[in-house]
Design a protein around this motif. Sequence first.
Motif, PDB file in Angstrom:
ATOM      1  N   UNK A   1      -3.818  -5.081  -0.542  1.00  0.00           N
ATOM      2  CA  UNK A   1      -2.472  -4.518  -0.488  1.00  0.00           C
ATOM      3  C   UNK A   1      -1.880  -4.755   0.897  1.00  0.00           C
ATOM      4  N   UNK A   2      -0.545  -4.866   0.929  1.00  0.00           N
ATOM      5  CA  UNK A   2       0.152  -5.100   2.194  1.00  0.00           C
ATOM      6  C   UNK A   2       0.357  -3.767   2.909  1.00  0.00           C
ATOM      7  N   UNK A   3      -0.163  -3.673   4.137  1.00  0.00           N
ATOM      8  CA  UNK A   3       0.007  -2.456   4.927  1.00  0.00           C
ATOM      9  C   UNK A   3       1.175  -2.536   5.886  1.00  0.00           C
ATOM     10  N   UNK A   4       1.395  -3.711   6.469  1.00  0.00           N
ATOM     11  CA  UNK A   4       2.503  -3.934   7.397  1.00  0.00           C
ATOM     12  C   UNK A   4       3.151  -5.266   7.056  1.00  0.00           C
ATOM     13  N   UNK A   5       4.470  -5.267   6.964  1.00  0.00           N
ATOM     14  CA  UNK A   5       5.224  -6.472   6.615  1.00  0.00           C
ATOM     15  C   UNK A   5       6.378  -6.624   7.593  1.00  0.00           C
ATOM     16  N   UNK A   6       6.373  -7.762   8.302  1.00  0.00           N
ATOM     17  CA  UNK A   6       7.418  -8.005   9.297  1.00  0.00           C
ATOM     18  C   UNK A   6       7.914  -9.436   9.152  1.00  0.00           C
TER      19      UNK A   6
ATOM     20  N   UNK B   1       0.848  -1.192   0.000  1.00  0.00           N
ATOM     21  CA  UNK B   1       0.000   0.000   0.000  1.00  0.00           C
ATOM     22  C   UNK B   1       0.887   1.247   0.000  1.00  0.00           C
ATOM     23  N   UNK B   2       0.292   2.363  -0.362  1.00  0.00           N
ATOM     24  CA  UNK B   2       1.070   3.607  -0.434  1.00  0.00           C
ATOM     25  C   UNK B   2       1.622   4.006   0.933  1.00  0.00           C
ATOM     26  N   UNK B   3       0.915   3.655   2.004  1.00  0.00           N
ATOM     27  CA  UNK B   3       1.363   4.016   3.352  1.00  0.00           C
ATOM     28  C   UNK B   3       1.922   2.809   4.096  1.00  0.00           C
ATOM     29  N   UNK B   4       2.458   1.852   3.370  1.00  0.00           N
ATOM     30  CA  UNK B   4       2.944   0.607   3.983  1.00  0.00           C
ATOM     31  C   UNK B   4       4.171   0.851   4.855  1.00  0.00           C
ATOM     32  N   UNK B   5       4.332  -0.056   5.827  1.00  0.00           N
ATOM     33  CA  UNK B   5       5.497  -0.038   6.709  1.00  0.00           C
ATOM     34  C   UNK B   5       6.109  -1.432   6.696  1.00  0.00           C
ATOM     35  N   UNK B   6       7.423  -1.501   6.450  1.00  0.00           N
ATOM     36  CA  UNK B   6       8.142  -2.771   6.468  1.00  0.00           C
ATOM     37  C   UNK B   6       9.060  -2.786   7.685  1.00  0.00           C
ATOM     38  N   UNK B   7       9.025  -3.890   8.428  1.00  0.00           N
ATOM     39  CA  UNK B   7       9.813  -4.026   9.650  1.00  0.00           C
ATOM     40  C   UNK B   7      10.820  -5.162   9.470  1.00  0.00           C
ATOM     41  N   UNK B   8      11.947  -4.880   8.817  1.00  0.00           N
ATOM     42  CA  UNK B   8      12.958  -5.918   8.604  1.00  0.00           C
ATOM     43  C   UNK B   8      13.776  -6.141   9.871  1.00  0.00           C
ATOM     44  N   UNK B   9      14.411  -7.293   9.996  1.00  0.00           N
ATOM     45  CA  UNK B   9      15.217  -7.550  11.191  1.00  0.00           C
ATOM     46  C   UNK B   9      16.526  -6.763  11.159  1.00  0.00           C
ATOM     47  N   UNK B  10      16.966  -6.388  12.345  1.00  0.00           N
ATOM     48  CA  UNK B  10      18.292  -5.779  12.531  1.00  0.00           C
ATOM     49  C   UNK B  10      18.475  -4.444  11.827  1.00  0.00           C
ATOM     50  N   UNK B  11      17.397  -3.745  11.583  1.00  0.00           N
ATOM     51  CA  UNK B  11      17.491  -2.405  11.007  1.00  0.00           C
ATOM     52  C   UNK B  11      16.188  -1.654  11.238  1.00  0.00           C
ATOM     53  N   UNK B  12      16.207  -0.328  11.096  1.00  0.00           N
ATOM     54  CA  UNK B  12      15.009   0.461  11.370  1.00  0.00           C
ATOM     55  C   UNK B  12      13.867   0.154  10.403  1.00  0.00           C
ATOM     56  N   UNK B  13      12.661   0.561  10.801  1.00  0.00           N
ATOM     57  CA  UNK B  13      11.487   0.388   9.955  1.00  0.00           C
ATOM     58  C   UNK B  13      11.607   1.232   8.697  1.00  0.00           C
ATOM     59  N   UNK B  14      11.048   0.718   7.618  1.00  0.00           N
ATOM     60  CA  UNK B  14      11.016   1.433   6.344  1.00  0.00           C
ATOM     61  C   UNK B  14       9.590   1.921   6.120  1.00  0.00           C
ATOM     62  N   UNK B  15       9.425   3.221   5.951  1.00  0.00           N
ATOM     63  CA  UNK B  15       8.087   3.808   5.978  1.00  0.00           C
ATOM     64  C   UNK B  15       7.679   4.530   4.701  1.00  0.00           C
ATOM     65  N   UNK B  16       8.406   4.363   3.622  1.00  0.00           N
ATOM     66  CA  UNK B  16       7.994   5.012   2.370  1.00  0.00           C
ATOM     67  C   UNK B  16       8.312   4.091   1.195  1.00  0.00           C
ATOM     68  N   UNK B  17       7.679   4.362   0.072  1.00  0.00           N
ATOM     69  CA  UNK B  17       7.805   3.498  -1.108  1.00  0.00           C
ATOM     70  C   UNK B  17       9.241   3.435  -1.638  1.00  0.00           C
TER      71      UNK B  17
END
Length: 215
Positions: free
Chosen positions: A181-186, A99-115
């Motif tokens: 659409x994916x809004x949050x991905x961890x 999604x346009x406002x999606x947030x990705x939470x990968x391990x061992x690094x900060x959250x990614x908050x933009x496309x």
Amino acid sequence: MLNIQFRNSVSFLPLPLLVIGNRFPPPKNIDATFDCRLDKAMKPEALFLSAYIALLSFAFVSTAAAADSKLEKAVRDADAEWSKVAAAKDLDKTVAFYADDAVVLPPNQPAVTNKDGIRNLWKGFLDTFIDISWKTTRVEVAKSGDMAVLTGTYEMTMKDGSKDKGKYCEVWQKKADEKWKVGIDMFSSDLPAQPASSPGQALRRENKSFRKART
């Protein structure tokens, strides 16, 4: 003055009652044992009403269950298609699932908050592995029907031959165009964390590589 003597108390009753009094059925007591026959008349109607309510409840539950099953299948299919797109290393299509406002939470690094950040993150992923796949193991659909939480497992093979496996949690949103659409991905690896190298260890590795290069 008339001298009237009443020898029988029955003579006080009105004449009609005296005439037909003996023809009336004896009075009945209205108590717990009284049978007015209304309950027998009402039993078929009550039974029919109960059956009708039960049928409506069953139909409603069946319809709701069918709707939930349809929504679950839709979001499962979307996640499976996303896995195929990533395995094909199609960067544009992979990022398009967010999604346009999606947030990705990968391990061992900060959250990614933009496309742009999500695109760069996936570009790095696609450059480091030769194969990736994931599979949903559980789906929870909100009663509103426009949100779902997916959990599952992933596997990937890196270019150096090492393998990784782990788990993920995704929050999907159904947009106005009915697309999910994916809004949050961890996600995170199941493998034990590697100990961080000290500055001294890194320096020794660099010196070793430098000496090898000179020889």
